[in-house]
Design a protein around this motif. Sequence first.
Motif, PDB file in Angstrom:
ATOM      1  N   LEU A 238       0.867  -1.288   0.061  1.00 48.35           N
ATOM      2  CA  LEU A 238       0.134   0.090  -0.008  1.00 48.35           C
ATOM      3  C   LEU A 238       0.950   1.101  -0.051  1.00 48.35           C
ATOM      4  CD1 LEU A 238      -2.586   1.440   0.111  1.00 48.35           C
ATOM      5  CD2 LEU A 238      -2.508   1.093   2.812  1.00 48.35           C
ATOM      6  N   GLN A 239       1.758   1.243   0.681  1.00 47.29           N
ATOM      7  CA  GLN A 239       2.933   2.326   0.812  1.00 47.29           C
ATOM      8  C   GLN A 239       3.449   2.673  -0.465  1.00 47.29           C
ATOM      9  OE1 GLN A 239       6.016   1.921   3.610  1.00 47.29           O
ATOM     10  NE2 GLN A 239       6.576   4.199   3.584  1.00 47.29           N
ATOM     11  N   ALA A 240       3.750   1.732  -1.323  1.00 43.14           N
ATOM     12  CA  ALA A 240       4.573   1.717  -2.662  1.00 43.14           C
ATOM     13  C   ALA A 240       3.384   2.339  -3.654  1.00 43.14           C
ATOM     14  CB  ALA A 240       5.029   0.297  -3.133  1.00 43.14           C
ATOM     15  N   LEU A 241       2.135   1.758  -3.505  1.00 43.80           N
ATOM     16  CA  LEU A 241       1.071   2.386  -4.274  1.00 43.80           C
ATOM     17  C   LEU A 241       0.879   3.838  -4.112  1.00 43.80           C
ATOM     18  CD1 LEU A 241      -1.780  -0.430  -4.075  1.00 43.80           C
ATOM     19  CD2 LEU A 241      -0.139  -0.017  -6.139  1.00 43.80           C
ATOM     20  N   GLN A 242       0.941   3.998  -2.754  1.00 39.36           N
ATOM     21  CA  GLN A 242       0.564   5.608  -2.522  1.00 39.36           C
ATOM     22  C   GLN A 242       1.838   6.452  -2.830  1.00 39.36           C
ATOM     23  OE1 GLN A 242      -0.049   4.979   1.752  1.00 39.36           O
ATOM     24  NE2 GLN A 242      -2.147   5.192   1.637  1.00 39.36           N
ATOM     25  N   ALA A 243       3.161   6.111  -2.865  1.00 43.13           N
ATOM     26  CA  ALA A 243       4.111   6.566  -3.262  1.00 43.13           C
ATOM     27  C   ALA A 243       3.968   6.842  -4.661  1.00 43.13           C
ATOM     28  CB  ALA A 243       5.600   5.984  -2.913  1.00 43.13           C
ATOM     29  N   ALA A 244       3.387   5.845  -5.485  1.00 46.01           N
ATOM     30  CA  ALA A 244       3.534   5.971  -7.089  1.00 46.01           C
ATOM     31  C   ALA A 244       2.252   6.542  -7.430  1.00 46.01           C
ATOM     32  CB  ALA A 244       3.309   4.329  -7.603  1.00 46.01           C
ATOM     33  N   ASP A 245       1.506   7.242  -6.499  1.00 42.35           N
ATOM     34  CA  ASP A 245       0.206   7.990  -6.997  1.00 42.35           C
ATOM     35  C   ASP A 245      -0.409   7.211  -7.772  1.00 42.35           C
ATOM     36  OD1 ASP A 245      -1.421  10.230  -6.476  1.00 42.35           O
ATOM     37  OD2 ASP A 245      -0.323  11.299  -8.182  1.00 42.35           O
ATOM     38  N   VAL A 246      -0.946   5.945  -7.574  1.00 47.03           N
ATOM     39  CA  VAL A 246      -1.535   5.063  -8.437  1.00 47.03           C
ATOM     40  C   VAL A 246      -3.197   5.734  -8.461  1.00 47.03           C
ATOM     41  CG1 VAL A 246      -2.752   2.930  -8.617  1.00 47.03           C
ATOM     42  CG2 VAL A 246      -0.301   3.025  -8.009  1.00 47.03           C
ATOM     43  N   GLU A 247      -3.652   5.640  -9.524  1.00 47.15           N
ATOM     44  CA  GLU A 247      -5.002   6.395  -9.857  1.00 47.15           C
ATOM     45  C   GLU A 247      -6.314   5.763  -9.217  1.00 47.15           C
ATOM     46  OE1 GLU A 247      -7.883   6.909 -13.826  1.00 47.15           O
ATOM     47  OE2 GLU A 247      -6.046   5.885 -14.023  1.00 47.15           O
ATOM     48  N   GLU A 248      -6.114   4.445  -8.954  1.00 42.49           N
ATOM     49  CA  GLU A 248      -7.246   3.807  -8.177  1.00 42.49           C
ATOM     50  C   GLU A 248      -7.426   4.535  -6.941  1.00 42.49           C
ATOM     51  OE1 GLU A 248      -6.278   1.255 -11.814  1.00 42.49           O
ATOM     52  OE2 GLU A 248      -4.995   2.403 -10.280  1.00 42.49           O
ATOM     53  N   LEU A 249      -6.235   4.545  -6.210  1.00 38.36           N
ATOM     54  CA  LEU A 249      -6.332   5.014  -4.822  1.00 38.36           C
ATOM     55  C   LEU A 249      -7.185   6.420  -4.672  1.00 38.36           C
ATOM     56  CD1 LEU A 249      -3.103   4.183  -3.220  1.00 38.36           C
ATOM     57  CD2 LEU A 249      -5.060   2.745  -3.492  1.00 38.36           C
ATOM     58  N   SER A 250      -6.907   7.449  -5.687  1.00 38.44           N
ATOM     59  CA  SER A 250      -7.737   8.640  -5.609  1.00 38.44           C
ATOM     60  C   SER A 250      -9.285   8.318  -6.362  1.00 38.44           C
ATOM     61  CB  SER A 250      -7.156   9.686  -6.531  1.00 38.44           C
ATOM     62  OG  SER A 250      -6.854   9.254  -7.912  1.00 38.44           O
ATOM     63  N   LYS A 251      -9.294   7.444  -7.160  1.00 39.88           N
ATOM     64  CA  LYS A 251     -10.666   7.071  -7.684  1.00 39.88           C
ATOM     65  C   LYS A 251     -11.533   6.624  -6.814  1.00 39.88           C
ATOM     66  CE  LYS A 251     -12.840   4.768 -11.984  1.00 39.88           C
ATOM     67  NZ  LYS A 251     -12.374   3.616 -13.021  1.00 39.88           N
ATOM     68  N   TYR A 252     -11.078   5.639  -5.841  1.00 38.78           N
ATOM     69  CA  TYR A 252     -11.881   4.818  -4.737  1.00 38.78           C
ATOM     70  C   TYR A 252     -11.326   5.002  -3.439  1.00 38.78           C
ATOM     71  CZ  TYR A 252     -13.225   2.191  -9.195  1.00 38.78           C
ATOM     72  OH  TYR A 252     -13.568   1.898 -10.422  1.00 38.78           O
ATOM     73  N   PRO A 253     -11.566   6.404  -2.808  1.00 38.70           N
ATOM     74  CA  PRO A 253     -10.709   6.774  -1.505  1.00 38.70           C
ATOM     75  C   PRO A 253     -11.323   5.763  -0.465  1.00 38.70           C
ATOM     76  CG  PRO A 253     -12.562   8.218  -2.219  1.00 38.70           C
ATOM     77  CD  PRO A 253     -12.425   7.375  -3.524  1.00 38.70           C
ATOM     78  N   ALA A 254     -12.351   5.112  -0.575  1.00 31.01           N
ATOM     79  CA  ALA A 254     -12.855   4.351   0.529  1.00 31.01           C
ATOM     80  C   ALA A 254     -11.917   3.011   0.751  1.00 31.01           C
ATOM     81  CB  ALA A 254     -14.185   3.633   0.390  1.00 31.01           C
ATOM     82  N   TRP A 255     -11.174   2.634  -0.266  1.00 30.89           N
ATOM     83  CA  TRP A 255     -10.434   1.452  -0.343  1.00 30.89           C
ATOM     84  C   TRP A 255      -9.159   1.507   0.822  1.00 30.89           C
ATOM     85  CZ3 TRP A 255      -8.352  -0.482  -5.696  1.00 30.89           C
ATOM     86  CH2 TRP A 255      -9.393  -0.601  -6.631  1.00 30.89           C
ATOM     87  N   THR A 256      -8.789   2.831   1.144  1.00 34.05           N
ATOM     88  CA  THR A 256      -7.721   2.929   2.257  1.00 34.05           C
ATOM     89  C   THR A 256      -8.354   3.718   3.421  1.00 34.05           C
ATOM     90  OG1 THR A 256      -6.978   4.968   1.074  1.00 34.05           O
ATOM     91  CG2 THR A 256      -6.072   2.915   0.488  1.00 34.05           C
ATOM     92  N   ALA A 257      -9.694   3.764   3.686  1.00 37.97           N
ATOM     93  CA  ALA A 257     -10.188   4.358   4.829  1.00 37.97           C
ATOM     94  C   ALA A 257      -9.955   3.670   5.904  1.00 37.97           C
ATOM     95  CB  ALA A 257     -11.831   4.347   4.484  1.00 37.97           C
ATOM     96  N   THR A 258     -10.241   4.051   7.153  1.00 39.00           N
ATOM     97  CA  THR A 258      -9.820   3.514   8.359  1.00 39.00           C
ATOM     98  C   THR A 258     -10.763   2.180   8.561  1.00 39.00           C
ATOM     99  OG1 THR A 258     -11.320   4.970   9.580  1.00 39.00           O
ATOM    100  CG2 THR A 258      -9.011   5.752   9.539  1.00 39.00           C
ATOM    101  N   LYS A 259     -10.149   1.396   9.405  1.00 39.62           N
ATOM    102  CA  LYS A 259     -10.908   0.217   9.711  1.00 39.62           C
ATOM    103  C   LYS A 259     -12.166   0.646  10.574  1.00 39.62           C
ATOM    104  CE  LYS A 259     -10.104  -4.609  11.379  1.00 39.62           C
ATOM    105  NZ  LYS A 259      -9.214  -5.422  12.146  1.00 39.62           N
ATOM    106  N   ARG A 260     -13.287  -0.212  10.239  1.00 38.02           N
ATOM    107  CA  ARG A 260     -14.544   0.240  10.944  1.00 38.02           C
ATOM    108  C   ARG A 260     -14.406  -0.549  12.247  1.00 38.02           C
ATOM    109  NH1 ARG A 260     -18.312   1.003   6.601  1.00 38.02           N
ATOM    110  NH2 ARG A 260     -17.416   0.263   4.739  1.00 38.02           N
ATOM    111  N   PRO A 261     -15.219   0.047  13.471  1.00 40.21           N
ATOM    112  CA  PRO A 261     -15.401  -0.272  14.642  1.00 40.21           C
ATOM    113  C   PRO A 261     -15.680  -1.830  14.577  1.00 40.21           C
ATOM    114  CG  PRO A 261     -17.061   1.082  14.424  1.00 40.21           C
ATOM    115  CD  PRO A 261     -16.134   1.289  13.101  1.00 40.21           C
ATOM    116  N   ALA A 262     -15.393  -2.456  15.635  1.00 43.69           N
ATOM    117  CA  ALA A 262     -15.787  -3.953  15.794  1.00 43.69           C
ATOM    118  C   ALA A 262     -17.119  -3.992  16.146  1.00 43.69           C
ATOM    119  CB  ALA A 262     -14.742  -4.628  16.891  1.00 43.69           C
ATOM    120  N   SER A 263     -17.861  -5.364  15.953  1.00 42.37           N
ATOM    121  CA  SER A 263     -19.225  -5.601  16.234  1.00 42.37           C
ATOM    122  C   SER A 263     -19.169  -5.836  17.562  1.00 42.37           C
ATOM    123  CB  SER A 263     -19.574  -6.776  15.417  1.00 42.37           C
ATOM    124  OG  SER A 263     -20.829  -7.384  15.877  1.00 42.37           O
TER     125      SER A 263
END
Length: 415
Positions: A238-263
């Motif tokens: 993930l760090q490598a993808l962010q460093a490369a400014d991969v288009e998909e990460l900006s197209k789908y911002p939820a992909w890297t959103a914080t973890k949801r709270p536990a059930s």
Amino acid sequence: MQLENWTWEDGDDTAALQDAKKQPTVQLQVPPGQTDMAVRLISGMYQKAPQLSDLSQQQLIELLLLADRFGVPKVLTAVLELFKAVAVNELQWDTAVALLDLPDSCALQEEWKPVCDLAVSKLLQQLGDLEQVWSDKQLQEMLLALPHAALLQLLQHNSTKVDSEATVVYTIEKWWSKQQRPSHKVNQLQQLMQRVRMQHLSRMYILTTLMKNSMVTPQCFSAAELGIASLCTTADSLQALQAADVEELSKYPAWTATKRPASGRQAIEWKLPLADLKYAVKQHLANGGATQTVYSQHHTVQGHKARLQLDVTKSALARSDAYRTRLGLYMGITDLPAGGICLMTTRLLLKSTGEHAASVRSLVNTVCNGGYWGGCFVNLGCLDCPADAEVALRQQGWVQGDGCLHIAAEGIQLQ
């Protein structure tokens, strides 16, 4: 409805009506059964402050939609103020769902935000723990009946609880399977799937379940995009993808959103009637100690179908034809795709009556579809009849007051 005795201003072209000797009328097309609300709408036009406090929440929704449709801001404001005064616990479920599905002419207006937030609070109160939803039939029906806008609010909210992001995917698939799905609504499915937080799925899940076995994923992401998503699941990639400014990460911002709270769901539980177990013991004894199996109902756990299994088996005695009967407890996943595997971590428990310690076995196993893992929990000794099994179980403290064995799987994690 028709408004009779309408007064026309000077200059209005009423000649045709006068020639026909007809009374001028204005017609408003309103939904069936809402004539009374249409009358209240017209009355509200001519009141300095529309009096609506006698209306039910459902009637207020009907009046709101009519006022929006015919452009009566005075009535809209009056309805808005009434809803602002409603507490979350007083807001009816159907009303909350209707507020979450308001037309954009209301929903996107800043003054309606407090009311929309109120409806979201009700949504989270009822359906905010998705693991709990999939363990309760009534909650499932409520979720599957949600309009798209309401489900979107639920999935994008940071307070929605899950134990696995796979539960979010499962929720979307089940909701979509219940909808009438003309092609022009595929964009709704895409909006929902774009709220999946790919970073918190396992790479195996993305490459097998999502890429090869999902009915909805091909309508939402390309194979190349899923390949990128699978790399989001490890920190270095993930760090490598962010460093490369991969288009998909900006197209789908939820992909890297914080973890949801536990059930808040702690376990799946199975109350096995003693009568069912005694029948299995009877078959076991009648067939020379052949293994007999009893299954729990299926449970939905973190986006997968799981169930518990109890085996009545034998343990041979040395230098003897006799054998001891014992009970084995297992857990399995039954809906993995062909060739799919899952890393399962859990604690299996046979609960005691309080006089004895619970029997516990911790498991960390890689399971395939239909595979069960567990082990021996209770030795019943040499039995002559099913009644002997009941005596042994009661003496050992495994039969609860309701005449059942209480079995549970706790701390479940599936990857």
